[in-house]
Enzyme design. Sequence first.
Site, PDB file in Angstrom:
ATOM      1  N   ARG A 248      67.688  11.312 117.401  1.00 46.27           N
ATOM      2  CA  ARG A 248      68.066  12.511 118.155  1.00 46.27           C
ATOM      3  C   ARG A 248      67.193  12.718 119.382  1.00 46.27           C
ATOM      4  NH1 ARG A 248      69.904  17.069 113.676  1.00 46.27           N
ATOM      5  NH2 ARG A 248      71.559  15.810 112.739  1.00 46.27           N
TER       6      ARG A 248
ATOM      7  N   ASP B  35      71.636  32.064 116.441  1.00 43.94           N
ATOM      8  CA  ASP B  35      71.277  30.671 116.201  1.00 43.94           C
ATOM      9  C   ASP B  35      70.089  30.320 117.087  1.00 43.94           C
ATOM     10  OD1 ASP B  35      72.936  28.277 114.658  1.00 43.94           O
ATOM     11  OD2 ASP B  35      71.610  27.514 116.224  1.00 43.94           O
TER      12      ASP B  35
END
Length: 285
Positions: A41, A150
């Site tokens: 990632r 979030d």
Amino acid sequence: MPSANPCLSITDLDFNRLRELIHVHTGIALSDHKRALMCSRLAKRLRFLNLSSYAEYFDHLTQTDAEGHELREMINAITTNKTDFFRESHHFDYLASNVFPALKLAKNRRLRLWSAGTSTGEEAYTLAITLQESFGGLMNEWDIRILATDIDSRVLEAAKSGVYTQEQLQQVPEALRKRYFLKGLGENHGRVHVKPFLQKDISFRLLNLIDRHWPMHGPFDVIFCRNVMIYFSRTSQQELFERFARYLRPGGYLMLGHAEFIHGLEEIYSPVGHSIYMRREGRSS
């Protein structure tokens, strides 16, 4: 130039320094077996910044990134954002059959729900649909708000747009699709858009759950924090469960993911269903 596969050259030191930095800023605890996941990632960030090693990336984060822009990109890259409409549907069934009918009998016509870790918004919109189906014409008589938060700024923008593919609506019954979604036009052809009246009661906000201060006040009637706790250490989990209790009204509900459980806080929470907990009356911490 960066190597073709930086994951192959990460040292133990670099891995440990980066995962500690991630833990400090997000609460996410990456175990040793998450090494390849972290590398894959973050490799995109190395390529974007034209860095040749994870050591350089760590130095960039801690010495060069004074404004925190790359820190935000790192957080966006490392977080997992798997979600669906009506995911773990028993939670929404419980709201419709137990929680909302009881609330409608109460004199207080204020209702607050929080989708913590809302990702791309499917959970928040499913809550809004469940409310509409349960309250119907009474919606206008109530003060109802849904907070959706979030840590990932990128997925929040997607959530705010309310635009989804047809495949993302596979779990939504056809009758509900017709009531709550519009077919996309122009550049959104082949997609669907959440109807504006469903969006108006939802506020999407950037929030890191491990921040010392949360800007909202509560109390909430229902908090959804599903499939988030699995990324935290046991200590961080316990701290968050206690903090959630302070934001829940007595008798309010905390919904967790199917593999998440509350241990050792029996004086605060009472289990009432699979991964469903009710905040007990009395002290909340």
